[in-house]
Design an enzyme around this catalytic site. Structure first.
Site, PDB file in Angstrom:
ATOM      1  N   ASP A  27       0.843  -1.194   0.000  1.00  0.00           N
ATOM      2  CA  ASP A  27       0.000   0.000   0.000  1.00  0.00           C
ATOM      3  C   ASP A  27       0.878   1.243   0.000  1.00  0.00           C
ATOM      4  O   ASP A  27       1.783   1.373   0.836  1.00  0.00           O
ATOM      5  CB  ASP A  27      -0.887   0.028   1.244  1.00  0.00           C
TER       6      ASP A  27
ATOM      7  N   LYS B   3     -10.737  -3.175  -6.452  1.00  0.00           N
ATOM      8  CA  LYS B   3     -11.044  -4.222  -5.478  1.00  0.00           C
ATOM      9  C   LYS B   3     -12.497  -4.116  -5.040  1.00  0.00           C
ATOM     10  O   LYS B   3     -12.964  -3.037  -4.658  1.00  0.00           O
ATOM     11  CB  LYS B   3     -10.109  -4.092  -4.274  1.00  0.00           C
TER      12      LYS B   3
ATOM     13  N   ASP C  16      -6.391  -4.400  11.028  1.00  0.00           N
ATOM     14  CA  ASP C  16      -5.525  -3.215  11.046  1.00  0.00           C
ATOM     15  C   ASP C  16      -4.690  -3.209  12.324  1.00  0.00           C
ATOM     16  O   ASP C  16      -5.247  -3.214  13.428  1.00  0.00           O
ATOM     17  CB  ASP C  16      -6.356  -1.936  10.964  1.00  0.00           C
TER      18      ASP C  16
ATOM     19  N   HIS D 117      -7.382   5.934   1.608  1.00  0.00           N
ATOM     20  CA  HIS D 117      -8.230   5.780   2.778  1.00  0.00           C
ATOM     21  C   HIS D 117      -7.392   5.748   4.042  1.00  0.00           C
ATOM     22  O   HIS D 117      -6.162   5.651   3.992  1.00  0.00           O
ATOM     23  CB  HIS D 117      -9.052   4.492   2.673  1.00  0.00           C
TER      24      HIS D 117
ATOM     25  N   ARG E 274      -1.516 -12.116   4.944  1.00  0.00           N
ATOM     26  CA  ARG E 274      -0.449 -11.281   4.514  1.00  0.00           C
ATOM     27  C   ARG E 274       0.844 -11.775   5.098  1.00  0.00           C
ATOM     28  O   ARG E 274       0.833 -12.696   5.910  1.00  0.00           O
ATOM     29  CB  ARG E 274      -0.735  -9.812   4.854  1.00  0.00           C
TER      30      ARG E 274
ATOM     31  N   HIS F 289     -20.872 -11.272   2.043  1.00  0.00           N
ATOM     32  CA  HIS F 289     -21.518 -12.573   1.856  1.00  0.00           C
ATOM     33  C   HIS F 289     -22.597 -12.869   2.884  1.00  0.00           C
ATOM     34  O   HIS F 289     -23.339 -13.839   2.723  1.00  0.00           O
ATOM     35  CB  HIS F 289     -20.470 -13.684   1.915  1.00  0.00           C
TER      36      HIS F 289
ATOM     37  N   GLU G 271     -11.524  -0.541  -1.019  1.00  0.00           N
ATOM     38  CA  GLU G 271     -12.517  -1.322  -1.755  1.00  0.00           C
ATOM     39  C   GLU G 271     -13.597  -0.425  -2.339  1.00  0.00           C
ATOM     40  O   GLU G 271     -13.909   0.635  -1.798  1.00  0.00           O
ATOM     41  CB  GLU G 271     -13.155  -2.363  -0.827  1.00  0.00           C
TER      42      GLU G 271
ATOM     43  N   GLU H  60      -8.114 -12.395  -3.501  1.00  0.00           N
ATOM     44  CA  GLU H  60      -7.321 -12.481  -2.278  1.00  0.00           C
ATOM     45  C   GLU H  60      -8.203 -13.030  -1.175  1.00  0.00           C
ATOM     46  O   GLU H  60      -9.436 -13.025  -1.284  1.00  0.00           O
ATOM     47  CB  GLU H  60      -6.774 -11.109  -1.894  1.00  0.00           C
ATOM     48  N   ASN H  61      -7.582 -13.536  -0.127  1.00  0.00           N
ATOM     49  CA  ASN H  61      -8.346 -14.034   1.008  1.00  0.00           C
ATOM     50  C   ASN H  61      -8.763 -12.873   1.893  1.00  0.00           C
ATOM     51  O   ASN H  61      -8.033 -11.888   2.055  1.00  0.00           O
ATOM     52  CB  ASN H  61      -7.547 -15.063   1.805  1.00  0.00           C
ATOM     53  N   ALA H  62      -9.961 -12.975   2.471  1.00  0.00           N
ATOM     54  CA  ALA H  62     -10.485 -11.898   3.309  1.00  0.00           C
ATOM     55  C   ALA H  62      -9.917 -11.942   4.722  1.00  0.00           C
ATOM     56  O   ALA H  62      -9.768 -10.907   5.365  1.00  0.00           O
ATOM     57  CB  ALA H  62     -12.017 -11.980   3.363  1.00  0.00           C
ATOM     58  N   LEU H  63      -9.612 -13.150   5.216  1.00  0.00           N
ATOM     59  CA  LEU H  63      -9.110 -13.336   6.569  1.00  0.00           C
ATOM     60  C   LEU H  63      -7.840 -14.173   6.528  1.00  0.00           C
ATOM     61  O   LEU H  63      -7.592 -14.878   5.550  1.00  0.00           O
ATOM     62  CB  LEU H  63     -10.171 -14.038   7.428  1.00  0.00           C
TER      63      LEU H  63
ATOM     64  N   THR I  87     -12.572 -10.553  -2.995  1.00  0.00           N
ATOM     65  CA  THR I  87     -12.117 -11.141  -1.730  1.00  0.00           C
ATOM     66  C   THR I  87     -12.924 -12.382  -1.372  1.00  0.00           C
ATOM     67  O   THR I  87     -13.815 -12.796  -2.091  1.00  0.00           O
ATOM     68  CB  THR I  87     -12.243 -10.113  -0.590  1.00  0.00           C
TER      69      THR I  87
END
Length: 702
Positions: free
Chosen positions: A306, A547, A354, A346, A671, A552, A439, A635-638, A594
C-alpha cells in the site's frame, strides 16, 4: 418435419404435463366409482410400500394400472360433464403453478438443488436433510444423531464387514451442490468416495457441480456392538446407540484434486501495513529482506504494498515524499520479484486486521474539521473520516481542487517518481483505492460506530453533497418527495426480518425502494468510473485494477440487505455486479475480489443466523467478470494457513471442468507475518504455491 422430430425425440415437457393432467383428472373421476375398491387400494398400497411414488413415470404407470383394473370390474362409471372436467383441469393448473413458485423460491433463495418437475416428496426430503434428519430412498426418516432412548430403523442393505451406512447417498434430484445448505448426516456410498452432484443455477450465474475434491466429509455409520470400535481404524468412540448398534460420527478428508498441469496462476503476498512508517521510512529493511528471500525461495511471484496517501502527501497539498517506498522497491527489484502497488486513499486503523494507524493527510483533516460533510455520514449524523465522500468528487473544496483531481495528481506523481520500475516491468499492476479499505463500497459497517457481524449495516448518504445529488435525481424522476433516505431500515446490527425495508416483501422492492437503491448504487459506479478514467491516463500501458469486497452475509435472503447498504444493488431478482463488471471493462481494468477462501458450510456452523453464502457470492461475481472478459484476481479476506482454506482457494482459482478453461489471473495472499513464516505454516504455503503454479505435489490426500 416437426412431427417427425416429435416422434423421434418423444413428447415435450408441456405434452407430458398435459398427459399427466388428463391422467389426474381421470383419477379424480375414478374416486367416485364404487366397484373394485379393495383391488385399487391394495395395488396403490403395494406401490407406496415399494417406493414407486418417488418417480413420476412409475406413478403414471401405477395410475394407469389402477384405472385398467377399475374398467375390468363390475359397476358403472359416472360420466362427468365437460365443464366440470375443465374446472378440474384449471384447479390442477393453479395448484401446479403454486408448486412451481415454491420450488423456484427454494432453488433461488435456499440453494436447494431441486429439479423443475420435483414433487412434494423431494421438497420434504430436502427440508428434512437441512434440518439434520436422515432420509433413506424408501422414505424412512430419522434424526442423524438420535437422542437418548430414541430409535431408528436399520437399513436393509449396505452391510459390509459389520459396518452399515446410516445414510446412503440421496437421489440426485435432491442432492445439494457445494453452494447449498449442508446436508447433515448424509454420507457418500463408500468411506471416502467422491460426491458428484448436478449443476444448478443461482441468480443466473452458473454454479458448477460439486467436485470430488471438497476438503471435508462427514459420515454417520452404525457399527454392530459385537464388532467393537477398537477393531476399526475409522471408529474412535461411539456416540449413540440405535437398535443394538453404535452410531459413530466420523470426520474425514475427501480426496484432493491434482492441479498438476493446470494453468499457472501467479501468487503475490501482501506486505505488512506498517512496512513504511509515518515519516516515509522503511521499517526494519534487514528483517524484511530475509522474509522476502524466503518468499523468493518458494517461487512466490511478487508482493503487494500500500502506498498511503496519508504518508506521502501528509503535510501540504502536492508535496510528496516517496523515499521509503523507493528503498522498498529497490529491494524487491534486486530479488527479481514483481510488485502490485495499491493507491491507498483511505485511512488505516479501526478495521478488522488493522495493526497500525495511518490517518488521512493532516491538511485534509483540517478541512474536514470546518466542513465535516466531506466525509460519509449515516442517518444519525455520525461522520466517518475513513475516506472522502463521493459527493465531493466534483466539488472544489480541497484547497481549490476536487477530490478526483487530488487523486489524479497523486497517481501522476507516483508514475513519474517510479518510471524506471514501470519500464523494467517490476510493477505489474496498480490497484486503485476507491473507498474504505481500498474497496469499491460504502463504509456501511464501521466497527467504530458499533457494527458487529452479521449486522446489515446502514446507508451512508446523508452528507449534504450526496443528499443534493439525491434531490436532483428525485426531481428528475418527478417525485421530489423521494429526496430522502428510507426510514424503516433498522440500525447497524439489525437483521433483515426486523426491518420494514429489508424484510421479505419489504419496501426495498417497492417503487421508492427501487428508485433509492438504483440511485445509491449508481453513485458508486459513477465514482469508480471517474477515478478509473483518470487512472488509465496516469498509468497508460500498465494494468489497473479495482477491489470489490465480498459482502456474503444475508446472501441467502431475498433482499441481500448487507450488500444493499454497501452499494451493491443485488437482491434476489437482480444482478448487482454486472454493471460494475461492465464499467471495469470500459477501462480495461481487472477485478480483484475477496473471500475466496471462505466456505459456506463453516459460515453456517459458526453463524447460522447470518444466512451467509460466500461460495455462491464468489461464483456470481467471478462469472459476472468473466462474462465480459476482464481479468479476475482475488485475495483471502481473513488470515488463512490451513490446507482446507488453500484447497478452497484453488477450487475458485481453477474451476473444475470449466468448459472455457477460465481461471484467476493472480492471487494475493493476506499477509506476510511471523505466523506465515512458522515452519509448519510455511511448508503448507509452499505446497499451495506449487499447486497454484500447476506443479505436482507428492502428498495429495487420496
Amino acid at each position: 418435419m416437426a412431427q417427425e422430430m416429435e416422434k423421434l425425440g418423444g413428447t415435450s415437457e408441456e405434452d407430458e404435463d398435459e398427459e399427466e393432467l388428463e391422467m389426474e383428472v381421470k383419477e379424480e373421476e375414478d374416486d367416485d366409482v364404487p366397484s373394485g375398491p379393495e383391488m385399487v387400494i391394495g395395488a396403490m398400497g403395494d406401490a407406496m410400500n415399494a417406493g414407486f411414488f418417488d418417480d413420476d413415470q412409475q406413478r403414471r404407470a401405477m395410475a394407469a394400472t389402477a384405472m385398467h383394473q377399475q374398467q375390468g370390474g363390475t359397476g358403472s362409471r359416472r360420466c362427468r360433464p365437460k365443464e366440470e372436467k375443465e374446472r378440474t383441469k384449471l384447479r390442477e393448473r393453479h395448484r401446479r403453478a403454486i408448486t412451481a413458485r415454491i420450488l423456484a423460491g427454494l432453488r433461488r433463495h435456499g440453494n436447494y438443488n431441486l429439479r423443475v418437475r420435483a414433487d412434494i416428496n423431494e421438497v420434504i426430503a430436502a427440508l428434512a436433510r437441512e434440518a439434520g434428519w436422515v432420509v433413506l430412498p424408501d422414505g424412512t426418516t430419522f434424526p442423524s444423531r438420535p437422542g437418548p432412548g430414541a430409535t431408528a430403523p436399520s437399513p436393509q442393505a449396505g452391510k459390509l464387514a459389520g459396518v452399515t451406512t446410516a445414510a446412503v447417498a440421496p437421489a440426485p434430484a435432491v442432492m445439494a451442490t457445494s453452494q447449498a445448505m449442508p446436508l447433515r448426516g448424509v454420507s457418500p456410498t463408500g468411506p471416502f468416495r467422491s460426491l458428484e452432484c448436478r449443476p444448478c443455477r443461482l441468480k443466473g450465474v452458473y454454479t458448477p457441480a460439486s467436485t470430488p475434491y471438497e476438503s471435508r466429509g462427514r459420515m454417520v455409520v452404525m457399527v454392530d456392538r459385537d464388532r467393537t470400535a477398537e477393531n476399526s481404524p475409522l471408529v474412535g468412540s461411539s456416540m449413540d446407540t440405535v437398535d443394538d448398534k453404535q452410531v459413530v460420527d466420523i470426520t474425514g478428508r475427501l480426496p484432493e484434486r491434482d492441479f498438476a498441469g493446470t494453468p499457472y496462476v501467479p501468487v503475490y503476498v501482501m506486505l505488512p501495513l506498517g512496512v513504511v512508517n509515518m515519516k516515509c521510512e522503511l521499517v526494519d529493511p534487514d528483517g524484511l529482506l530475509k522474509q522476502l528471500r524466503l518468499l523468493k525461495s518458494i517461487n512466490v511471484d511478487g508482493v503487494m504494498v500500500d502506498c498511503w496517501w496519508g504518508i506521502v502527501e501528509a503535510h501540504a497539498p502536492q508535496e510528496y515524499n516517496w523515499s521509503g517506498y523507493k528503498r522498498l522497491f529497490q529491494i524487491v527489484r534486486e530479488l527479481k520479484l514483481k510488485l502490485q502497488v495499491v493507491m491507498s486513499f483511505h485511512e488505516c486503523g479501526g478495521n478488522v486486521g488493522d495493526d497500525v494507524c495511518i490517518p488521512l493527510p493532516h491538511w485534509v483533516a483540517e478541512i474536514g474539521r470546518t466542513n465535516p460533510d466531506m466525509f460519509f455520514t449515516d442517518k444519525e449524523g455520525r461522520r466517518n473520516p475513513e475516506c472522502l465522500t463521493w459527493g465531493i468528487d466534483k466539488e472544489r473544496i480541497l484547497r481549490g481542487r476536487t477530490a478526483v483531481e487530488v487523486y489524479f495528481d497523486y497517481m501522476r506523481s507516483f508514475r513519474v517518481e517510479f518510471d524506471e520500475f514501470f519500464e523494467d516491468g517490476v510493477i505489474s499492476e496498480i490497484e486503485i483505492g476507491l473507498g474504505p479499505c481500498g474497496e469499491l463500497r460504502y463504509p456501511s459497517y464501521p466497527v467504530k460506530h458499533g457494527w458487529r457481524y452479521p449486522g446489515i449495516g446502514e446507508f451512508q448518504c446523508y452528507d449534504q453533497y450526496l443528499m443534493k445529488s439525491l434531490r436532483r435525481a428525485a426531481e428528475a424522476r418527478g417525485h421530489s418527495f423521494w429526496a430522502r433516505g428510507p426510514d424503516n431500515v433498522g440500525n447497524y446490527n439489525s437483521q433483515p426480518h426486523e426491518t420494514g425495508f429489508f424484510c421479505d416483501g419489504g419496501d426495498y422492492d417497492g417503487y421508492y425502494g427501487r428508485f433509492f437503491l438504483g440511485w445509491y448504487s449508481q453513485v458508486l459506479v459513477d465514482h469508480a468510473d471517474r477515478v478509473l478514467s483518470l487512472s488509465k491516463l496516469a498509468f497508460e500501458g500498465t494494468r489497473i485494477a479495482a477491489k470489490v469486497s465480498g459482502i456474503h452475509w444475508w446472501y441467502k435472503t431475498a433482499s441481500h440487505a448487507a450488500e444493499l447498504t454497501a452499494g451493491f444493488y443485488n437482491p434476489c431478482n437482480r444482478d448487482g455486479y454486472a454493471s460494475i463488471a461492465a464499467m471495469l471493462k470500459k477501462h480495461d481494468a481487472a477485478l480483484n475480489f475477496t473471500c475466496v477462501e471462505l466456505r459456506t458450510l463453516d459460515q453456517h456452523e459458526d453463524f447460522p443466523e447470518a444466512l451467509a453464502d460466500p461460495e455462491g457470492l464468489v461464483w456470481q461475481v467471478l462469472n459476472a467478470a468473466w462474462d465480459v472478459s476482464i481479468p479476475v484476481a482475488s485475495e483471502n479476506a481473513l488470515p488463512c494457513h490451513d490446507r482446507d482454506g488453500y484447497n478452497k482457494i484453488l477450487e475458485n482459482a481453477k474451476p473444475f471442468n470449466d468448459p472455457d478453461g477460465r481461471h484467476l489471473s493472480a492471487f494475493t495472499f493476506l499477509r506476510l507475518s511471523p505466523v506465515l513464516i512458522e515452519r509448519r505454516n510455511f511448508l503448507e504455503f509452499e505446497r499451495f504455491v506449487k499447486r497454484m503454479h500447476g506443479e505436482a505435489v507428492l502428498d495429495l490426500q487420496t
